[in-house]
Scaffold this motif. Structure first.
Motif, short mmCIF file in Angstrom:
data_model
loop_
_atom_site.label_atom_id
_atom_site.label_comp_id
_atom_site.label_asym_id
_atom_site.label_seq_id
_atom_site.Cartn_x
_atom_site.Cartn_y
_atom_site.Cartn_z
N LYS A 158 0.80 -1.22 0.00
CA LYS A 158 0.00 0.00 0.00
C LYS A 158 0.83 1.28 0.00
N THR A 159 1.97 1.25 0.72
CA THR A 159 2.75 2.48 0.85
C THR A 159 3.18 3.05 -0.51
N PRO A 160 3.80 2.24 -1.39
CA PRO A 160 4.16 2.82 -2.69
C PRO A 160 2.94 3.27 -3.48
N LEU A 161 1.82 2.61 -3.28
CA LEU A 161 0.61 3.02 -4.00
C LEU A 161 0.18 4.42 -3.55
N LEU A 162 0.16 4.64 -2.25
CA LEU A 162 -0.22 5.96 -1.73
C LEU A 162 0.77 7.02 -2.21
N ARG A 163 2.05 6.67 -2.18
CA ARG A 163 3.07 7.63 -2.63
C ARG A 163 2.88 7.94 -4.11
N SER A 164 2.55 6.93 -4.92
CA SER A 164 2.40 7.15 -6.36
C SER A 164 1.18 8.00 -6.66
N MET A 165 0.14 7.86 -5.84
CA MET A 165 -1.06 8.68 -6.04
C MET A 165 -0.73 10.14 -5.79
N GLU A 166 0.12 10.37 -4.80
CA GLU A 166 0.55 11.72 -4.50
C GLU A 166 1.38 12.27 -5.66
N ALA A 167 2.27 11.43 -6.19
CA ALA A 167 3.14 11.87 -7.28
C ALA A 167 2.33 12.27 -8.51
N ILE A 168 1.36 11.48 -8.86
CA ILE A 168 0.60 11.78 -10.08
C ILE A 168 -0.32 12.97 -9.85
N ASN A 169 -0.81 13.10 -8.64
CA ASN A 169 -1.62 14.27 -8.30
C ASN A 169 -0.81 15.55 -8.52
N ILE A 282 -8.70 2.91 -2.54
CA ILE A 282 -9.89 2.22 -2.03
C ILE A 282 -10.20 0.99 -2.89
N ALA A 283 -10.02 1.14 -4.20
CA ALA A 283 -10.26 -0.01 -5.09
C ALA A 283 -9.34 -1.17 -4.71
N THR A 284 -8.12 -0.86 -4.32
CA THR A 284 -7.17 -1.91 -3.93
C THR A 284 -7.63 -2.59 -2.65
N PHE A 449 -6.25 -2.29 -18.46
CA PHE A 449 -5.01 -3.08 -18.43
C PHE A 449 -5.42 -4.51 -18.14
N ARG A 450 -5.25 -5.37 -19.14
CA ARG A 450 -5.83 -6.71 -19.03
C ARG A 450 -4.84 -7.78 -18.57
N MET A 451 -3.62 -7.36 -18.27
CA MET A 451 -2.61 -8.37 -17.95
C MET A 451 -2.60 -8.86 -16.50
N PRO A 452 -3.04 -8.05 -15.53
CA PRO A 452 -2.91 -8.52 -14.15
C PRO A 452 -3.56 -9.88 -13.93
N GLY A 453 -2.95 -10.67 -13.09
CA GLY A 453 -3.48 -12.00 -12.78
C GLY A 453 -4.60 -11.91 -11.76
N SER A 454 -5.43 -12.95 -11.76
CA SER A 454 -6.63 -12.90 -10.92
C SER A 454 -6.33 -12.90 -9.42
N SER A 455 -5.17 -13.44 -9.01
CA SER A 455 -4.93 -13.53 -7.57
C SER A 455 -4.09 -12.38 -7.04
N SER A 456 -3.53 -11.56 -7.94
CA SER A 456 -2.60 -10.51 -7.49
C SER A 456 -3.31 -9.34 -6.84
N SER A 457 -2.57 -8.68 -5.97
CA SER A 457 -3.03 -7.38 -5.48
C SER A 457 -2.88 -6.39 -6.63
N ILE A 458 -3.85 -5.51 -6.79
CA ILE A 458 -3.72 -4.53 -7.88
C ILE A 458 -2.84 -3.35 -7.47
N ALA A 459 -2.35 -3.36 -6.24
CA ALA A 459 -1.46 -2.28 -5.81
C ALA A 459 -0.24 -2.22 -6.72
N GLY A 460 0.30 -3.40 -7.08
CA GLY A 460 1.53 -3.46 -7.85
C GLY A 460 1.43 -2.78 -9.20
N CYS A 461 0.43 -3.15 -10.00
CA CYS A 461 0.36 -2.57 -11.34
C CYS A 461 -0.04 -1.10 -11.26
N ASN A 462 -0.80 -0.74 -10.24
CA ASN A 462 -1.25 0.66 -10.19
C ASN A 462 -0.18 1.63 -9.69
#
Ligand code: ADP
Ligand code: MG
Length: 697
Positions: A158-169, A282-284, A449-462
């Protein structure tokens, strides 16, 4: 129904309306500021919030709380603590302090950390993420948190996801300012993840060690019917499955998860659930909850949900389509074409940021979905290939080509298109083009983005997607902020991006072999397996990219690289050992004793009747040959696993597994699956594909 629904929805969530109802006005306003603008919270407010949360939770039957976090295992973690406390007079009270809300200290020595945290300093800490609401699950108040080491290194998804949201904002806001948007205060990335899964009958699941230990079948001959009739896709949902879905939806709604669409998927026993999109963060969280609830509620209905990317050979696997976009706090979707040429120029700039980002960082997007399980899908004839490309649809592609070539774009049929008063065209919103074979498809107002696997956390690709696009927006803003003439600089920029990056655009059939050759000609990467992809993570330019946007530092990158490589090895190791176990203890004994039965019958009937006994004789011969072959393959598999494990170096181990072990697993599977086809079904030690795939009535 409608009133029931509004009562139900979010009833187990400490959401905005609950907060407003239960907090003093000034406390509520302070908390809102923290949530919306990322301000830190003082202890007085934290205590008030914690107390209100506890009262609310206790009223809803909760006795414990937990800091709910997402370690690198990819599943969520929780350690429950009771609210209960002893007073000096011996009476008990229910307590929950601001300190306990804000920060937790799980003994975290057993979570993967890739060398970041030696076990002697085992304590990491969890920190409340106020942008995701607290909720009650199984009688426990769950507080969404980020998980870090004492030195501040991220130990979670989660931490890199939150940081990346800040970066893109930050970068998107710079762009919006240049277009004269003054009312926007925040840009969020939004995601709607479509979740695929299989349901099998619990009775059959429990008889298969491979499903129990690895989540997928490691043996199994194809059954006579697969997905060829295409009768399952969108087919009538069986009543047992429907009962499960109804309960699942209700439980998800209570947790504030916007579960919306449900249907049968292409493969038999395969289903999909799609929520209404929300912010990436939140989606994650919600997708993690969704996966957990799918599994828990399936069990209640005597079924088991398989979230694995490839539970069955010969039929489609499962993915998780990650629908991604950017939107402002004023409700504007930045990937939606607008009404005016000017709005469209802004849209095109964001579109170009995505196109350029995807082209320049194919490696990162590819590796963000690289796992042992997903290697079975990508590049096989069902999921997008391992090659990254962008689908835009014919219309948008023609518009971009017209811009690239400096020619006017006209659409004779619709006459909607013209190069407007401004330098850029006006074009229609609804782009209903669909291409199901593209890994990264524009679908009118978002990218799928259709590549993520069904069991993965979506935090990684996002977090990767957010950072990559943030970096492009930064480059654009750096240029445009300095430009003497905004319009011509913008025009040149867009033109330049299309000219330099159009190789990434591909609207054709991604499953076609010809595309692999064409992609190679275009110089696109084709990283077929996880060990091919992961080393790109620690390339110097990628370390710099994540450091530049403060998403991950070098140490964090190295640790993640090690964790991902080791996870790959460990998964294959468990699979290989499970195969050896099943072959040695189940398949070989079953086949061998069946051969004995046949041989005895053969000898006896020969004596009694003097008949030919072709069936018995030939089958015994064939079984004996295959048993022998399987026995040798099993021993060979054991050897290669030992050899791969002997390597001290985690990279060498991953490659050894890929190059030696996978082949040896296949070599064991083949004779075993053939044995299945000729052994008495009643004598076969575990349920066949037929029962697993068509066993739910
Ligand atoms: P399909 O892809 O089957 O046509 P939809 O386009 O309706 O279905 O939506 C698929 C998913 O995309 C849903 O989860 C939906 O909420 C999500 N979605 C729609 N708009 C956005 C957006 N702006 N940002 C992120 N996700 C979105
Ligand atoms: Mg879709």
């Amino acid at each position: 129904m409608e009133s029931k629904m509004s009562e139900l929805f979010g009833s187990l969530v400490f959401d905005e309306s609950t907060m407003e109802e239960r907090l003093a006005k000034d406390t509520f306003q302070e908390l809102q500021k923290t949530m919306k603008d990322g301000r830190s919270l003082n202890m007085k407010i934290a205590n008030a919030v914690a107390n209100a949360m506890k009262d609310w939770a206790v009223e809803h039957g909760a006795t414990h709380y937990t800091h709910w976090f997402q370690p690198m295992t990819g599943v969520t973690a929780e350690k429950h603590d009771g609210f209960i406390n002893l007073k000096s007079d011996g009476k008990v009270i229910m307590e929950f302090s601001g300190k306990e809300l804000i920060r937790g200290e799980p003994d975290a020595s057993s979570f993967p950390n890739g060398g970041l945290r030696a076990t002697f300093e085992a304590r990491g800490y969890t920190a409340w993420d106020p942008t995701s609401y607290a909720f009650i699950k199984n009688g426990v108040l769950c507080i969404p948190t980020a998980f870090c080491s004492y030195s501040g290194h991220a130990l979670d998804k989660k931490t890199p996801l939150l940081r990346s949201m800040e970066a893109i904002n930050k970068q998107a806001m710079r762009i919006l300012k240049l277009f004269g948007n003054t009312d926007v205060r925040h840009v969020n990335t939004t995601v709607g993840p479509e979740q695929e899964y299989f349901l099998v009958d619990k009775r059959y699941y429990e008889e298969r060690k491979d499903l129990i230990y690895t989540g997928r079948t490691l043996f199994g001959a194809p059954c006579p019917k697969g997905q060829e009739l295409e009768d399952h896709y969108f087919g009538t949902i069986k009543s047992r499955v429907q009962a499960f879905m109804n309960e699942l939806n209700e439980e998800l709604w209570k947790l504030g998860v916007l579960a919306k669409t449900e249907h049968n998927e292409v493969a038999p026993a395969q289903h999909e659930l799609a929520p209404i999109f929300s912010t990436t963060n939140i989606a994650t969280d919600h997708n993690q909850l969704t996966m957990e609830l799918i599994q828990r509620i399936a069990k209640k209905h005597d079924m088991v949900a398989l979230l694995h990317e490839k539970p069955f050979e010969y039929i489609n696997g499962s993915g998780k389509h990650n629908n991604w976009s950017l939107s402002t706090d004023t409700g504007v979707n930045l990937l939606e074409p607008g009404e005016t040429p000017y709005e469209n120029a802004q849209f095109l700039l964001f579109l170009c940021a995505v196109i350029k980002g995807v082209d320049e960082h194919q490696d990162l997007l590819r590796l963000s979905v690289a796992t042992a399980g997903n290697d079975h899908r990508l590049g096989a004839n069902e999921a997008p290939p391992a090659i990254i490309s962008v689908f835009l649809g014919d219309e948008l592609t023609e518009i971009l080509e017209a811009i690239r070539d400096d020619i006017a774009y006209t659409n004779k049929e619709k006459e909607l298109m013209r190069i407007g008063a401004h330098v850029l065209p006006k074009f229609p919103k609804d782009n209903t083009d669909r291409n199901r074979t593209s890994p990264f498809a524009f679908t009118g107002n978002k990218f799928e983005f259709r590549m993520p696997g069904s069991s993965s956390s979506i935090a990684g690709c996002n977090f990767v997607l957010n950072t990559v696009v943030a970096d492009e927006l930064k480059q654009f803003a750096d240029i445009l902020e300095k430009a003497p003439d905004f319009d011509s600089a913008l025009n040149a920029l867009i033109k330049g991006v299309i000219r330099e990056h159009d190789r990434i655009i591909f609207n054709g059939n991604g499953y076609d072999d010809a595309w692999v050759k064409e992609a190679q000609k275009r110089g696109l990467l084709n990283l077929r397996t996880t060990p091919d992809a992961l080393p790109y993570f620690i390339k110097p330019e990628n370390i710099e990219l994540f450091a530049r946007h403060k998403v991950l530092n070098e140490e964090e990158m190295y640790s993640r690289y090690e964790i991902m490589m080791e996870e790959y090895t460990k998964i294959l190791s468990i699979e290989a050992k499970t195969m050896v176990n099943m072959a040695h203890k189940e398949i070989l004994p079953a086949a061998s004793s069946y051969a004995r039965t046949l041989a005895e019958t053969c000898a006896m009937t020969m004596q009694v009747a003097g008949t030919e006994n072709a069936y018995e004789r030939e089958t015994v011969k064939e079984i004996s040959k295959l048993v022998d072959q399987a026995y040798r393959a099993m021993n060979y598999l054991k050897d290669v696993v030992d050899r791969a494990d002997a390597s001290e170096d985690f990279e060498a181990r991953a490659f050894a597994y890929r190059d030696e072990v996978i082949g040896a697993m296949q070599a064991l599977r083949e004779p075993c699956d053939q044995l299945e086809t000729m052994t008495d079904e009643k004598a076969w030690p575990f349920p066949t594909y037929g029962k697993l795939l068509f066993g739910i009535s």
